[in-house]
Write an enzyme that holds these catalytic residues in place. Structure first.
Site, PDB file in Angstrom:
ATOM      1  N   SER A 253       0.733  -1.029  -0.123  1.00 15.55           N
ATOM      2  CA  SER A 253       0.031  -0.052  -0.024  1.00 15.55           C
ATOM      3  C   SER A 253       0.797   1.239   0.163  1.00 15.55           C
ATOM      4  O   SER A 253       0.445   2.420  -0.667  1.00 15.55           O
ATOM      5  CB  SER A 253      -0.898  -0.108   1.261  1.00 15.55           C
ATOM      6  OG  SER A 253      -2.072  -0.883   1.115  1.00 15.55           O
ATOM      7  N   HIS A 313       0.208   4.610   4.490  1.00 15.04           N
ATOM      8  CA  HIS A 313      -0.365   5.289   3.162  1.00 15.04           C
ATOM      9  C   HIS A 313      -0.380   6.405   3.099  1.00 15.04           C
ATOM     10  O   HIS A 313       0.208   6.990   2.033  1.00 15.04           O
ATOM     11  CB  HIS A 313      -2.201   4.794   3.428  1.00 15.04           C
ATOM     12  CG  HIS A 313      -2.650   3.560   3.409  1.00 15.04           C
ATOM     13  ND1 HIS A 313      -4.254   3.306   3.283  1.00 15.04           N
ATOM     14  CD2 HIS A 313      -2.070   2.273   3.452  1.00 15.04           C
ATOM     15  CE1 HIS A 313      -4.116   1.769   3.365  1.00 15.04           C
ATOM     16  NE2 HIS A 313      -2.833   1.485   3.295  1.00 15.04           N
TER      17      HIS A 313
END
Length: 371
Positions: A253, A313
């Protein structure tokens, strides 16, 4: 300067038209010393700006100069420069200029200009550089770096799945996952991107990185996209280790969010060269807003405790934006973009060095090592 004889010449009318102004802008850009002539050195800079994998040899540049230099002066004046750009024998070299030229004179939909030399044509409402970015898309060299990374992730996941371990507990996962108790195994700060927890986790990351990474690679080439991707992965693990020092980390991610932010970076740096840049920027900002909004809603309003590395993220996105500004191609460099480039590079290295030093020397912050 070597010379050659030509059997035919190409006559190019130089009336004061919009296309002529386009070539004048290109001519002035590469006339570095502003003497009204293109020298051999300046011609070579034009050819090198095409960003070939290997620059043309000097003898080829000499032949091009000899072919275009009609009066054997050793320089190209403006008329010779425009003729060179239209020469069918040189289209393989200067095709990108011709493509921009064609784009600039093709009538676009819009109100009709009933006066002047463009009478009967629809007015052009875009700038000379609109669409230049889209013209840079190419299938050669093939965009395969993100495909190869995705295949490696699939193979490693299948290996663990063959051992009935799809929850990041298989032999591959144990070797590559970011483990806060084994931080001295520095490869884990990157290789955790190869580990996924379940099929859904794997598929989501694969789809996003392929749909976003391949188009980037078609314009910016594989090595730039890989730098952005790995910068996001490294930033994700470093930031997570500092904000949540006892958490295990798996998944790509950080790299995926770096690719999302890299699209925003290239839109910013190539704003005037892109068609519908504002729409593209709004789409990516909307995606980011939806993701952040969903995370906040789940965490603070629904009180859901999810094993999602939001810090990874965010850090991946910041790294993707900064590194994207630093390494992705900027088709037309402007003064403010140069200042932005320096700011992005300095800020990125400052954050990365601070994160690395904190991970090395802030020993009390982390759980005991088991290495």
């Amino acid at each position: 300067m070597p010379t050659t004889q030509r059997e035919t010449t190409v006559s190019v009318p130089l009336t004061p038209t919009r296309s002529n102004l386009y070539w004048r802008r290109i001519f002035n850009k590469y006339d570095r010393d502003n003497d009204g002539k293109i020298s051999y050195v300046e011609l070579k800079q034009i050819i090198d700006s095409r960003e070939y994998d290997h620059d043309l040899p000097d003898n080829v540049v000499s032949k091009i100069m000899a072919l275009a230099d009609r009066d054997n002066s050793g320089y190209l004046d403006f008329d010779e420069f425009v003729e060179m750009m239209h020469n069918p024998d040189l289209k393989a070299v200067f095709g990108h200029f011709v493509a921009r030229y064609v784009h600039s004179i093709v009538p676009h939909r819009g109100p009709v200009d009933a006066t002047g030399p463009w009478q009967g044509f629809r007015a052009v409402t875009t700038t000379d550089t609109d669409g230049t970015y889209e013209e840079e898309y190419t299938c050669w060299p093939p965009a395969i770096s993100m495909i190869l990374i995705s295949l490696v992730e699939i193979v490693l996941f299948c290996y663990d799945a063959a051992h009935n371990k799809m929850d990041a507990s298989g032999p591959i996962a144990q070797l590559f996952i970011y483990n806060p108790h084994r931080r001295k195994e520095a490869w884990r700060f990157l290789t955790y991107m190869l580990v996924h927890v379940g099929v859904v986790h794997l598929l989501v990351n694969l789809l996003v990185q392929l749909f976003l990474g391949v188009p980037l690679e078609m314009v910016h080439r594989w090595w730039r996209v890989i730098l952005v991707y790995l910068a996001g992965v490294a930033a994700g693990s470093l930031a997570t280790s500092l904000t949540d020092p006892r958490v295990y980390l798996a998944g790509a991610s950080g790299g995926v969010y770096a690719l999302i932010a890299a699209h925003i970076a290239t839109i910013i740096m190539n704003w005037q060269e892109m068609e519908f840049a504002i729409i593209q920027l709004l789409v990516f900002l909307l995606l980011a807003a939806v993701d952040v909004g969903t995370a906040v809603y789940d965490r603070y309003f629904r009180n859901l405790q999810q094993n999602v590395g939001y810090v990874a993220h965010l850090a991946g996105a910041v790294a993707g934006l900064l590194v994207g500004i630093g390494v992705l191609r900027n088709l037309e460099k402007r003064k403010w973009e140069k200042r932005l480039w320096w700011a992005a590079v300095v800020l990125y290295f400052t954050l990365m060095i601070a994160g690395i030093l904190a991970n090395i020397f802030w020993t009390d912050h982390f759980p005991p090592s088991t290495v």
